[in-house]
Write a protein that holds these residues in place. Sequence first.
Motif, PDB file in Angstrom:
ATOM      1  N   PHE A 146     -18.973   7.776  -3.143  1.00 48.00           N
ATOM      2  CA  PHE A 146     -18.137   7.292  -4.235  1.00 48.00           C
ATOM      3  C   PHE A 146     -17.614   8.400  -5.129  1.00 48.00           C
ATOM      4  CE2 PHE A 146     -18.741   3.080  -3.053  1.00 48.00           C
ATOM      5  CZ  PHE A 146     -20.069   2.785  -2.906  1.00 48.00           C
ATOM      6  N   ARG A 147     -17.270   9.545  -4.546  1.00 49.09           N
ATOM      7  CA  ARG A 147     -16.742  10.646  -5.332  1.00 49.09           C
ATOM      8  C   ARG A 147     -15.234  10.553  -5.506  1.00 49.09           C
ATOM      9  NH1 ARG A 147     -19.119  15.398  -2.169  1.00 49.09           N
ATOM     10  NH2 ARG A 147     -20.291  13.903  -0.987  1.00 49.09           N
ATOM     11  N   SER A 148     -14.558   9.905  -4.624  1.00 50.91           N
ATOM     12  CA  SER A 148     -13.106   9.807  -4.672  1.00 50.91           C
ATOM     13  C   SER A 148     -12.682   8.724  -5.658  1.00 50.91           C
ATOM     14  CB  SER A 148     -12.568   9.485  -3.276  1.00 50.91           C
ATOM     15  OG  SER A 148     -11.214   9.146  -3.347  1.00 50.91           O
ATOM     16  N   THR A 149     -11.900   9.116  -6.639  1.00 45.38           N
ATOM     17  CA  THR A 149     -11.404   8.165  -7.628  1.00 45.38           C
ATOM     18  C   THR A 149     -10.492   7.134  -6.976  1.00 45.38           C
ATOM     19  OG1 THR A 149     -11.485   9.925  -9.264  1.00 45.38           O
ATOM     20  CG2 THR A 149     -10.215   7.977  -9.837  1.00 45.38           C
ATOM     21  N   LEU A 150      -9.690   7.565  -6.026  1.00 43.35           N
ATOM     22  CA  LEU A 150      -8.792   6.651  -5.328  1.00 43.35           C
ATOM     23  C   LEU A 150      -9.580   5.601  -4.546  1.00 43.35           C
ATOM     24  CD1 LEU A 150      -5.900   5.897  -4.525  1.00 43.35           C
ATOM     25  CD2 LEU A 150      -6.113   7.486  -2.621  1.00 43.35           C
ATOM     26  N   LEU A 151     -10.640   6.030  -3.884  1.00 44.72           N
ATOM     27  CA  LEU A 151     -11.476   5.112  -3.111  1.00 44.72           C
ATOM     28  C   LEU A 151     -12.173   4.103  -4.024  1.00 44.72           C
ATOM     29  CD1 LEU A 151     -12.559   4.467  -0.259  1.00 44.72           C
ATOM     30  CD2 LEU A 151     -14.454   5.989  -0.767  1.00 44.72           C
ATOM     31  N   PHE A 191     -17.248   2.871   4.185  1.00 44.13           N
ATOM     32  CA  PHE A 191     -16.660   4.200   4.362  1.00 44.13           C
ATOM     33  C   PHE A 191     -17.160   5.156   3.282  1.00 44.13           C
ATOM     34  CE2 PHE A 191     -13.271   7.251   3.375  1.00 44.13           C
ATOM     35  CZ  PHE A 191     -13.242   7.936   4.579  1.00 44.13           C
ATOM     36  N   ALA A 192     -17.303   4.658   2.063  1.00 44.83           N
ATOM     37  CA  ALA A 192     -17.743   5.513   0.952  1.00 44.83           C
ATOM     38  C   ALA A 192     -19.188   5.952   1.113  1.00 44.83           C
ATOM     39  CB  ALA A 192     -17.559   4.782  -0.364  1.00 44.83           C
ATOM     40  N   VAL A 193     -20.063   5.096   1.643  1.00 44.40           N
ATOM     41  CA  VAL A 193     -21.468   5.474   1.760  1.00 44.40           C
ATOM     42  C   VAL A 193     -21.742   6.287   3.005  1.00 44.40           C
ATOM     43  CG1 VAL A 193     -22.344   3.561   0.384  1.00 44.40           C
ATOM     44  CG2 VAL A 193     -22.195   3.324   2.866  1.00 44.40           C
TER      45      VAL A 193
END
Length: 187
Positions: A2-7, A184-186
């Motif tokens: 969860f590092r991507s702000t867009l994600l 996808f985030a994890v």
Amino acid sequence: MFRSTLLVTALVLALTAAVLCSVAGILRAKTVAGKADAGGSALVAAAVAAVGLGWAPSGQLPLAAVLGAVFLWFVGRMVFQLATPSPGSGDGAAPAVYHAVLAGLGGWVLFEAARNAGSGTGHPGHELGVLLVDLLVAIVMVFASAGWLLATFTLRADSGPRPVPGLTAAREALVAAGLALALFAVS
């Protein structure tokens, strides 16, 4: 994770829209079971959105309790429908199985996010097998999301009644898309 702000933005927007569709589904449902099913979808979407917002390490127990209760509700619905099939329903226990799987996937996302505790480097799940399974299930959820939309909105007008109401299809597609983003985030 969860590092991507867009994600995170896409994840939260999709799941917030799913919660809104679920609330509308609760208001439009005619049976108590239909209201509970829509409420269960809302709880899964809200819990995974909370994980996306970073609440997994601090709120792991309440989120796990919510997802566990939703999972047990759908398992109970599945067992009840298998034991006493309603005449003429045609759908059987398949929707309950699908929703139980979604609740289980939400629990898996919570488990991985809580063990990650906000850092992508110390994640014990960064083994090849776990990464591949997470990505494979994310791809399956993308296909599930597309399938809900295609099966509902691409039918010809003269083909008869729609198999699934548009609001329900939108809700299920948004939940599946949100879970795909979370998986996808994890990974």
